[in-house]
Design a protein around this motif. Structure first.
Motif, PDB file in Angstrom:
ATOM      1  N   HIS A 186      11.212  -5.752   1.374  1.00 20.13           N
ATOM      2  CA  HIS A 186       9.838  -5.730   0.831  1.00 20.13           C
ATOM      3  C   HIS A 186       9.748  -6.575  -0.436  1.00 20.13           C
ATOM      4  CE1 HIS A 186       7.172  -3.263   3.212  1.00 20.13           C
ATOM      5  NE2 HIS A 186       8.073  -2.308   3.342  1.00 20.13           N
ATOM      6  N   GLY A 206       4.653   3.380   2.557  1.00 12.44           N
ATOM      7  CA  GLY A 206       4.365   4.679   3.153  1.00 12.44           C
ATOM      8  C   GLY A 206       5.489   5.670   2.925  1.00 12.44           C
ATOM      9  N   GLY A 230       2.010   5.641  -0.746  1.00 11.11           N
ATOM     10  CA  GLY A 230       1.287   5.398   0.512  1.00 11.11           C
ATOM     11  C   GLY A 230       1.099   6.694   1.295  1.00 11.11           C
ATOM     12  N   ASP A 263      -2.198   8.465   2.658  1.00 16.21           N
ATOM     13  CA  ASP A 263      -2.325   8.872   4.070  1.00 16.21           C
ATOM     14  C   ASP A 263      -2.665  10.357   4.196  1.00 16.21           C
ATOM     15  OD1 ASP A 263      -1.688   6.284   4.760  1.00 16.21           O
ATOM     16  OD2 ASP A 263       0.419   6.697   5.165  1.00 16.21           O
ATOM     17  N   GLY A 298      -4.442   4.604   3.690  1.00 15.33           N
ATOM     18  CA  GLY A 298      -4.602   3.781   2.482  1.00 15.33           C
ATOM     19  C   GLY A 298      -5.761   2.789   2.591  1.00 15.33           C
ATOM     20  N   GLY A 349       3.354  -1.794   1.448  1.00 11.71           N
ATOM     21  CA  GLY A 349       1.989  -1.739   1.994  1.00 11.71           C
ATOM     22  C   GLY A 349       0.917  -1.488   0.947  1.00 11.71           C
ATOM     23  N   ASN A 374      -3.341  -3.211  -2.094  1.00  8.14           N
ATOM     24  CA  ASN A 374      -4.530  -2.514  -2.608  1.00  8.14           C
ATOM     25  C   ASN A 374      -5.147  -3.298  -3.778  1.00  8.14           C
ATOM     26  OD1 ASN A 374      -5.761  -0.467  -4.646  1.00  8.14           O
ATOM     27  ND2 ASN A 374      -5.754   0.599  -2.691  1.00  8.14           N
ATOM     28  N   ASP A 376       4.823  -3.936   6.732  1.00  4.63           N
ATOM     29  CA  ASP A 376       6.092  -4.267   7.384  1.00  4.63           C
ATOM     30  C   ASP A 376       6.014  -5.540   8.234  1.00  4.63           C
ATOM     31  OD1 ASP A 376       7.132  -2.076   6.197  1.00  4.63           O
ATOM     32  OD2 ASP A 376       7.175  -0.825   8.001  1.00  4.63           O
TER      33      ASP A 376
HETATM   34  O1  KG4 Z   1       5.185  -1.016   3.703  1.00  5.23           O
HETATM   35  P1  KG4 Z   1       4.443  -0.353   4.798  1.00  5.23           P
HETATM   36  O2  KG4 Z   1       3.764  -1.205   5.823  1.00  5.23           O
HETATM   37  O3  KG4 Z   1       5.352   0.629   5.597  1.00  5.23           O
HETATM   38  C1  KG4 Z   1       6.396   1.345   5.057  1.00  5.23           C
HETATM   39  O4  KG4 Z   1       7.509   0.782   4.943  1.00  5.23           O
HETATM   40  O5  KG4 Z   1       6.124   2.512   4.684  1.00  5.23           O
HETATM   41  O6  KG4 Z   1       3.379   0.597   4.087  1.00  5.23           O
HETATM   42  C2  KG4 Z   1       2.468   1.373   4.781  1.00  5.23           C
HETATM   43  C3  KG4 Z   1       1.673   2.182   3.764  1.00  5.23           C
HETATM   44  C4  KG4 Z   1       0.769   3.239   4.409  1.00  5.23           C
HETATM   45  O7  KG4 Z   1       0.960   4.460   3.716  1.00  5.23           O
HETATM   46  C5  KG4 Z   1      -0.626   2.688   4.171  1.00  5.23           C
HETATM   47  O8  KG4 Z   1      -1.608   3.703   4.052  1.00  5.23           O
HETATM   48  C6  KG4 Z   1      -0.451   1.936   2.865  1.00  5.23           C
HETATM   49  O9  KG4 Z   1       0.824   1.315   3.000  1.00  5.23           O
HETATM   50  N1  KG4 Z   1      -1.469   0.892   2.661  1.00  5.23           N
HETATM   51  C7  KG4 Z   1      -2.373   0.943   1.675  1.00  5.23           C
HETATM   52  C8  KG4 Z   1      -3.194  -0.212   1.832  1.00  5.23           C
HETATM   53  N2  KG4 Z   1      -2.737  -0.923   2.907  1.00  5.23           N
HETATM   54  C9  KG4 Z   1      -1.660  -0.232   3.403  1.00  5.23           C
HETATM   55  N3  KG4 Z   1      -2.564   1.844   0.704  1.00  5.23           N
HETATM   56  C10 KG4 Z   1      -3.578   1.627  -0.148  1.00  5.23           C
HETATM   57  N4  KG4 Z   1      -4.412   0.565  -0.084  1.00  5.23           N
HETATM   58  C11 KG4 Z   1      -4.260  -0.369   0.884  1.00  5.23           C
HETATM   59  N5  KG4 Z   1      -5.092  -1.422   0.932  1.00  5.23           N
END
Ligand code: KG4
Ligand code: ZN
Length: 365
Positions: A128, A156, A182, A186, A199, A299, A303, A334
């Motif tokens: 990441h 997340g 995250g 959620d 999110g 993720g 934001n 991801d």
């Molecule tokens: O990094 P990621 O794709 O997966 C993991 O490795 O966990 O992150 C996913 C997380 C989810 O909890 C999603 O709700 C959050 O990132 N997320 C956001 C936004 N876009 C994705 N949270 C807040 N605002 C956003 N715009």
């Protein structure tokens, strides 16, 4: 510097992704980055079902790798005896869901064996951060991060603060004691009947809301360490929803006779509470370690309120402003490109068959 080419694979959760990247003296560039997500399917269950995610990984892995290779090397075809022109194969080793990870790791091992390429196992969390090292399509891109830097990972499953002093040299400063940032988005979204992942849904509704409406707690904001805790915030939101029956819980058909203003206000208040804690701790770390570079990843890094609050914090919280790096939204969630980018700074496995998926891999050694 000789150009290096990597095929990278990421299957830690509900995204199946493969990418081809190059590294030369002008930086790291993406030739292809294919992401297939089963998030929509998971959304119909209100969250991720690990077995279901693993089954979707199995269906998607070969088509996704094929697509990544044909986009990177158009009009060439590959077979077991005719490998693509790559120098190595990189794969996410962990952390993540074991069933999902196994699909990527075993596929990568098989390809590395038949194509006789080195295999580079990559920690998903480091991956990441390395999204910040990928250049846009301009030569000698000037925004590549400098060391030392503070890294904030907000995804997340993870909320981590890390001090990087060089490639491969880092110190874990702190992380969440319970829910990740995250995950808090959620879980709060779920309380409001918003779809998964929550999110992006909360941030969409928050645009029309006033973040000062509901005084939510900022857990551990003034603790002297770099740890976080978000589960109390989720409980406070649950209590608020029980007390304020005028907050409409989202239903696809809509609710009769209730203002959507209060839903927007609650979303804005939740988002600001999460962001305030993340930003305060990140700048506390930057100040303590005297760094002039901050990198954000994961993720939640996509934001908008987080990036705006970081930009504001940079003006008021440090004696001299730091350089801030946040990847484009498509590289925050991801994807395999970030795994490929990280692999350029990692060593290949000495024993190919010894590479095992590790769902509990962490940055806190
Ligand atoms: O990094 P990621 O794709 O997966 C993991 O490795 O966990 O992150 C996913 C997380 C989810 O909890 C999603 O709700 C959050 O990132 N997320 C956001 C936004 N876009 C994705 N949270 C807040 N605002 C956003 N715009
Ligand atoms: Zn992730």
């Amino acid at each position: 510097m000789k150009t290096k080419i990597v095929l990278s694979i990421e299957t830690s959760c509900d995204e199946t992704s493969a990418a081809v990247l190059t590294q030369d003296s002008s930086g790291i560039k993406i030739l292809s980055n294919i992401v297939a997500s089963s998030a929509l399917l998971q959304s119909s269950y209100g969250g991720i079902i690990p077995e279901q995610a693993a089954r979707e990984q199995i269906k998607s892995i070969i088509p996704v790798i094929n697509e990544a290779l044909s986009e990177a090397f158009p009009s060439q075809s590959f077979s077991t005896t005719n490998p693509p022109p790559i120098d190595s194969i990189a794969v996410t080793q962990g952390p993540g869901l074991i069933g999902s990870l196994l699909v990527g790791v075993e596929t990568a091992k098989t390809l590395a064996m038949i194509w006789k390429k080195p295999l580079i196992p990559v920690n998903h969390l480091l991956g990441h951060f390395y999204a910040n090292w990928i250049s846009p399509n301009t030569p000698n891109h000037p925004d590549i991060p400098n060391f030392p830097c503070i890294g904030l990972l907000v995804s997340g499953g993870h909320t981590d603060l890390v001090l990087f002093t060089d490639h491969g040299k880092f110190q874990y400063l702190g992380g969440t004691r319970d829910d990740a940032a995250g995950e808090c988005f959620d879980k709060c979204a779920r309380l409001l009947n918003l779809p998964y992942p929550g999110g992006p849904e909360i941030s969409k509704l928050a645009k029309e809301g006033n973040p000062k409406t509901f005084p939510l707690p900022r857990p551990m904001i003034n603790s002297k360490d770099f740890d976080f805790s978000f589960s109390g915030l989720k409980t406070a939101v649950a209590n608020l929803i029980n007390q304020h029956t005028d907050i409409p819980i989202y239903l696809p058909a809509g609710r009769q006779g209730r203002s959507t203003d209060s839903l927007n206000d609650l979303c804005a208040s939740i988002q600001q509470a999460i962001v305030d804690v993340l930003v305060k701790k990140t700048f506390d770390a930057a100040k303590k370690y005297g760094v002039k570079q901050i990198i954000i990843a994961g993720g939640v890094a996509s934001n908008r309120t987080l990036s705006e609050t970081i930009a504001y914090g940079n003006e008021i919280r440090l004696p001299r402003q730091a350089r801030i790096s946040i990847p484009p939204a498509s590289l925050c969630t991801d994807n395999a490109a970030m795994i490929g980018a990280a692999s350029f700074f990692e060593k290949p496995a000495k024993n190919l068959l010894g590479v095992q998926a590790n769902p509990n891999l962490s940055l806190a050694y």
